[in-house]
Design a protein around this motif. Structure first.
Motif, PDB file in Angstrom:
ATOM      1  N   LEU A 202       0.621  -1.106   0.059  1.00  0.00           N
ATOM      2  CA  LEU A 202      -0.063  -0.078  -0.024  1.00  0.00           C
ATOM      3  C   LEU A 202       0.984   1.334   0.064  1.00  0.00           C
ATOM      4  O   LEU A 202       0.794   2.281  -0.786  1.00  0.00           O
ATOM      5  N   LEU A 203       1.797   1.099   0.851  1.00  0.00           N
ATOM      6  CA  LEU A 203       2.653   2.521   1.124  1.00  0.00           C
ATOM      7  C   LEU A 203       3.561   2.702  -0.302  1.00  0.00           C
ATOM      8  O   LEU A 203       3.742   3.689  -0.800  1.00  0.00           O
ATOM      9  N   LYS A 204       4.173   1.448  -0.928  1.00  0.00           N
ATOM     10  CA  LYS A 204       4.726   1.605  -2.178  1.00  0.00           C
ATOM     11  C   LYS A 204       3.983   2.366  -3.307  1.00  0.00           C
ATOM     12  O   LYS A 204       4.285   2.720  -4.207  1.00  0.00           O
ATOM     13  N   PHE A 207       3.899   6.123  -2.186  1.00  0.00           N
ATOM     14  CA  PHE A 207       5.276   7.108  -1.987  1.00  0.00           C
ATOM     15  C   PHE A 207       6.269   6.564  -2.671  1.00  0.00           C
ATOM     16  O   PHE A 207       6.300   5.454  -3.527  1.00  0.00           O
ATOM     17  N   GLU A 208       7.184   7.409  -3.228  1.00  0.00           N
ATOM     18  CA  GLU A 208       8.251   7.301  -3.948  1.00  0.00           C
ATOM     19  C   GLU A 208       9.198   6.316  -3.556  1.00  0.00           C
ATOM     20  O   GLU A 208       9.850   5.265  -4.146  1.00  0.00           O
ATOM     21  N   LYS A 209       9.428   6.200  -2.199  1.00  0.00           N
ATOM     22  CA  LYS A 209      10.285   5.267  -1.434  1.00  0.00           C
ATOM     23  C   LYS A 209       9.942   4.928  -0.108  1.00  0.00           C
ATOM     24  O   LYS A 209       9.286   5.700   0.636  1.00  0.00           O
ATOM     25  N   PHE A 226      10.588   0.264  12.135  1.00  0.00           N
ATOM     26  CA  PHE A 226       9.755   1.322  11.988  1.00  0.00           C
ATOM     27  C   PHE A 226       9.950   1.557  10.231  1.00  0.00           C
ATOM     28  O   PHE A 226      10.998   1.284   9.505  1.00  0.00           O
ATOM     29  N   VAL A 227       8.618   1.827   9.544  1.00  0.00           N
ATOM     30  CA  VAL A 227       8.772   1.932   8.408  1.00  0.00           C
ATOM     31  C   VAL A 227       8.465   3.460   7.846  1.00  0.00           C
ATOM     32  O   VAL A 227       8.088   4.261   8.640  1.00  0.00           O
ATOM     33  N   VAL A 228       9.341   3.746   7.053  1.00  0.00           N
ATOM     34  CA  VAL A 228       9.697   5.063   6.690  1.00  0.00           C
ATOM     35  C   VAL A 228       9.298   5.390   5.011  1.00  0.00           C
ATOM     36  O   VAL A 228      10.166   4.762   4.465  1.00  0.00           O
ATOM     37  N   ALA A 229       8.165   5.996   4.803  1.00  0.00           N
ATOM     38  CA  ALA A 229       7.824   6.235   3.529  1.00  0.00           C
ATOM     39  C   ALA A 229       7.974   7.682   3.234  1.00  0.00           C
ATOM     40  O   ALA A 229       7.370   8.497   3.935  1.00  0.00           O
TER      41      ALA A 229
END
Length: 234
Positions: A202-204, A207-209, A226-229
């Motif tokens: 979902l995050l990909k 978000f770019e990265k 921790f996920v960093v988007a």
């Protein structure tokens, strides 16, 4: 930087041991002993932070650099306030750096949180239908960063706790989609356990990265990461 570690006999001598009191569970005794011997707990007390979790966001930001002067920050589930304290300094919310832009730090939590200089704190359930509109109104626009160190109440069952925190993180992500400005950043705690794949997908898309990090301040026996988007597509 992580606190310096002692080694050898000196480290053993300095360790605090807690005797089990009558009526206190062994788990409580072990937790108290761990707290008393945790270098990050001691460092937080010395630095004036409300908890050791402050160093997690410090270390994450040291790598990804999203808490910049002038940024507008939303901290979901902000109690007790350590992440807000870090953000206030890094985005220059108090205007102490006169040559830098002044940022905004907005914390929201279900419970009442003690006032933090430079931060605006609201008691709010971010899952309410109009929560995103309220936050944008308080901010005076969209956010540059939405961050969350939230964790669901532990059930004692590892897989259940994993699914709960992933669901909470997904809810935070959808909230971020509603309030972030293009190019914005989303940071959230997750527990490793297998169900985070759908969240990553979902995050990909949005978000770019998308990166994952276990900061040094995160305890080695914890499955948290921790996920960093970064680079919200809008």
């Amino acid at each position: 930087m992580p606190p310096k570690k002692s080694s050898g006999r000196g480290a053993r001598d300095l360790r605090v041991k807690v005797k089990s009191a009558r009526g206190r569970k062994l788990s409580s005794t072990l937790w108290l002993e761990r707290q008393l011997n945790d270098p990050y707990v001691k460092r937080a007390q010395a630095d004036g932070y409300r908890g050791r979790a402050a160093y997690k966001i410090l270390e994450i930001d040291d790598k990804y650099r999203f808490l910049v002067p002038g940024a507008r920050i939303v901290d979901l589930g902000c109690a007790p306030g350590g992440w807000c304290q870090v953000a206030v300094k890094r985005v220059n919310a108090l205007g102490e750096k006169t040559d830098k832009r002044v940022g905004t730090v907005l914390g929201v939590d279900l419970q009442e949180v003690e006032t933090i200089a430079g931060a605006e704190i609201h008691q709010l359930d971010f899952m309410e239908d109009d929560a995103d509109d309220k936050v944008k109104e308080w901010l005076g626009g969209q956010a540059d960063v939405v961050m969350s160190d939230m964790a669901a109440a532990s059930s004692g069952h590892k897989q259940t706790d994993h699914l709960r925190i992933i669901a909470l993180c997904e809810a935070a992500a959808y909230f971020a989609f509603d309030v972030l400005s293009p190019g914005g950043t989303f940071v959230a705690k997750v527990l490793a356990g297998g169900a985070e794949g759908d969240l990553q997908k979902l995050l990909k898309q949005k978000f770019e990265k998308v990166s994952n990090m276990k900061p040094p301040a995160s305890r080695s026996d914890s499955s948290e990461k921790f996920v960093v988007a970064t680079g919200f597509r809008g």
